[in-house]
Design an enzyme around this catalytic site. Structure first.
Site, mmCIF file in Angstrom:
data_model
loop_
_atom_site.group_PDB
_atom_site.id
_atom_site.type_symbol
_atom_site.label_atom_id
_atom_site.label_comp_id
_atom_site.label_asym_id
_atom_site.label_seq_id
_atom_site.Cartn_x
_atom_site.Cartn_y
_atom_site.Cartn_z
ATOM 1 N N GLU A 273 1.163 -1.143 -0.201
ATOM 2 C CA GLU A 273 -0.090 0.259 -0.103
ATOM 3 C C GLU A 273 1.105 1.143 0.181
ATOM 4 O O GLU A 273 0.727 2.173 -0.461
ATOM 5 C CB GLU A 273 -1.224 -0.086 1.322
ATOM 6 N N HIS A 294 8.586 -26.761 -1.728
ATOM 7 C CA HIS A 294 8.036 -27.642 -2.308
ATOM 8 C C HIS A 294 6.257 -27.177 -3.602
ATOM 9 O O HIS A 294 5.850 -27.975 -3.868
ATOM 10 C CB HIS A 294 7.277 -29.097 -1.644
ATOM 11 N N LYS A 407 -13.806 0.054 -4.228
ATOM 12 C CA LYS A 407 -15.374 0.671 -2.474
ATOM 13 C C LYS A 407 -16.328 1.325 -2.904
ATOM 14 O O LYS A 407 -17.187 0.773 -2.891
ATOM 15 C CB LYS A 407 -15.052 1.086 -1.265
HETATM 16 O O1 PA5 Z 1 -3.143 0.975 6.138
HETATM 17 C C1 PA5 Z 1 -4.976 0.905 5.802
HETATM 18 O O2 PA5 Z 1 -4.468 2.694 6.212
HETATM 19 C C2 PA5 Z 1 -6.073 0.256 5.584
HETATM 20 O O3 PA5 Z 1 -5.118 -0.849 5.308
HETATM 21 C C3 PA5 Z 1 -6.757 0.533 6.956
HETATM 22 O O4 PA5 Z 1 -6.148 -0.020 7.994
HETATM 23 C C4 PA5 Z 1 -7.767 0.024 6.304
HETATM 24 O O5 PA5 Z 1 -8.274 -0.186 4.897
HETATM 25 C C5 PA5 Z 1 -8.938 -0.289 8.097
HETATM 26 O O6 PA5 Z 1 -9.485 1.198 7.659
HETATM 27 P P1 PA5 Z 1 -9.825 1.561 8.986
HETATM 28 O O7 PA5 Z 1 -9.043 0.659 10.004
HETATM 29 O O8 PA5 Z 1 -10.299 2.919 8.666
HETATM 30 O O9 PA5 Z 1 -11.071 0.545 9.320
#
Ligand code: PA5
Length: 419
Positions: A273, A294, A407
């Site tokens: 990310e 394996h 989303k």
């Molecule tokens: O790193 C990030 O920002 C995302 O992976 C969030 O942690 C994830 O989408 C969950 O978001 P939230 O904590 O707002 O529910």
């Protein structure tokens, strides 16, 4: 914690670039600089440990606790839990369960049926307080808790970890009187394991969170004060960016202990990310050896030469030793006196050599053992190295604009108002 490189593939230019990036991170002059709260979490969070232990003590009285969250609100604690719990058999303290980390209806149905008979609590973690997966799971679990105990008693079994002011979860926590803790505005999800997001669930599971913070503090001091090219975060960043420029597009994080599987999952989110944007970024993958030798071993040894490896090496482990047998029926007397862990470490060295000869560069990160202190070191190391590496790549490490696309499309199809 030690880093060693099998090949001297780090170019001076790559080192210089990563040193510059470290300066950008430290001077807070790069993009996303309003999300640097994680830099001082180890020290800052030490002041909150007592409160977290008090919340944990309350929830530890229950038979089971469900941790609800996804992405950065899930993987950090999941990693700690899997790394530190007994490999087989029951855990000490409440049973730890997970929800809201997928939209798997069958899983959630079975979980609710199982919890009907349990005195359970819920830790719901969501920074935004609006993420669909945990929101759905929490609605189901809260419904069951209320059915069993009524709202007032049910709310004593819930801890919400979320933003200080924003989001529906904060509203519920305040109006219903849940235990709660705050995720600071300047700490993004994937950099939040050393905040209440990771620390409260860890304390409930019996993890020594003091030691975890001590390890991360030690690493924080080391990385933030070392301006030399030997800074391990600079070296790791230079190594992976240098290889990326040479066409090595995939990095495999390799572990040799089952218990580290979720460390790799956490690492994949952190780097995936943070770096995968603007048409750039090493693809973070993982493999558990020798199991995956394996399955994936053939591909790694002889397929496209677009990969490199980062190997997690654990030096010590409690491990059974093979005894010599009168009759060498299974042909293993040549291993007599060696432990399974000894054989595993030879497998690591031998595999590294074979893959290296097959054109797969590797870097080894070794820790003496898997415990809270060293996991704290590893978390901080990778977070810091990720910030440096993403700046060296030329991207903002702290946003994730691409995550919104699925989303929006899903909300539109589900008929969410406003989409
Ligand atoms: O790193 C990030 O920002 C995302 O992976 C969030 O942690 C994830 O989408 C969950 O978001 P939230 O904590 O707002 O529910």
């Amino acid at each position: 914690m030690q880093i060693d490189l099998q090949f001297s593939t780090i170019s001076q230019a790559a080192i210089q670039k990563s040193q510059e990036s470290r300066k950008i991170l430290e001077s807070r002059s790069g993009s996303g600089n309003d999300f640097l709260g994680w830099l001082q979490l180890p020290e800052e969070q030490s002041g909150h440990v007592q409160k977290y232990l008090e919340i944990a003590a309350d929830l530890q009285k229950l038979e089971a606790v469900v941790m609800v969250g996804i992405g950065g609100s899930y993987l950090g604690f999941k990693c700690l839990y899997e790394a530190l719990r007994p490999a087989v058999g029951p855990v000490h303290g409440p049973e730890i369960l997970f929800a809201g980390h997928s939209l798997d209806g069958h899983y959630h149905q079975q979980l609710l049926e199982y919890l009907e008979q349990k005195d359970f609590g819920v830790v719901v973690i969501s920074k935004s307080g609006t993420t669909t997966e945990p929101a759905i799971a929490f609605r189901l679990l809260w419904g069951l808790l209320q059915k069993k105990h009524g709202a007032a008693e049910a709310s004593r079994r819930v801890c919400a970890i979320t933003d200080e002011k924003k989001g529906t979860l904060r509203q519920s926590a305040d109006s219903l009187g849940f235990h709660s803790a705050v995720i600071a505005d300047d700490v993004g999800g994937r950099f939040s394991v050393l905040s209440p997001v990771g620390l409260i669930p860890a304390a409930i599971a019996g993890v020594d969170i003091y030691s975890l913070l001590q390890g991360s503090m030690e690493m924080c001091d080391r990385l933030r004060n070392d301006q030399s090219p030997e800074n391990p975060a600079v070296q790791y960043s230079a190594y992976r960016n240098g290889l990326y420029e040479e066409g090595k597009k995939i990095e495999i994080l390799v572990y040799y202990q089952h218990s580290l599987q979720y460390l790799a999952e956490w690492w994949k989110q952190l780097f995936g990310e943070s770096e995968g944007k603007n048409g750039l970024g090493v693809f973070p993958a993982s493999a558990g050896f020798t199991t995956d030798l394996h399955s994936l071993g053939q591909w790694i040894q002889q397929s496209e030469r677009t990969i490199f490896q980062t190997i997690l090496d654990v030096e010590e482990a409690r491990s059974p030793v093979l005894a010599k047998q009168e009759n060498d029926g299974d042909g293993l007397n040549y291993l007599a006196g060696k432990s399974v862990h000894d054989v595993n470490r030879v497998a690591l060295q031998a595999t590294r050599k074979a893959h290296g000869e097959g054109g797969v560069p590797s870097l080894r990160i070794s820790v003496p053992r898997v415990d809270e202190f060293h996991l704290g070191q590893i978390f901080y190391f990778f977070e810091y190295a990720c910030g440096v590496s993403a700046y060296a790549l030329g991207v903002n490490p702290f946003d994730q604009p691409g995550v919104e696309d699925y989303k929006n499309s899903m909300f539109k199809m589900l008929g969410k108002p406003g989409y």
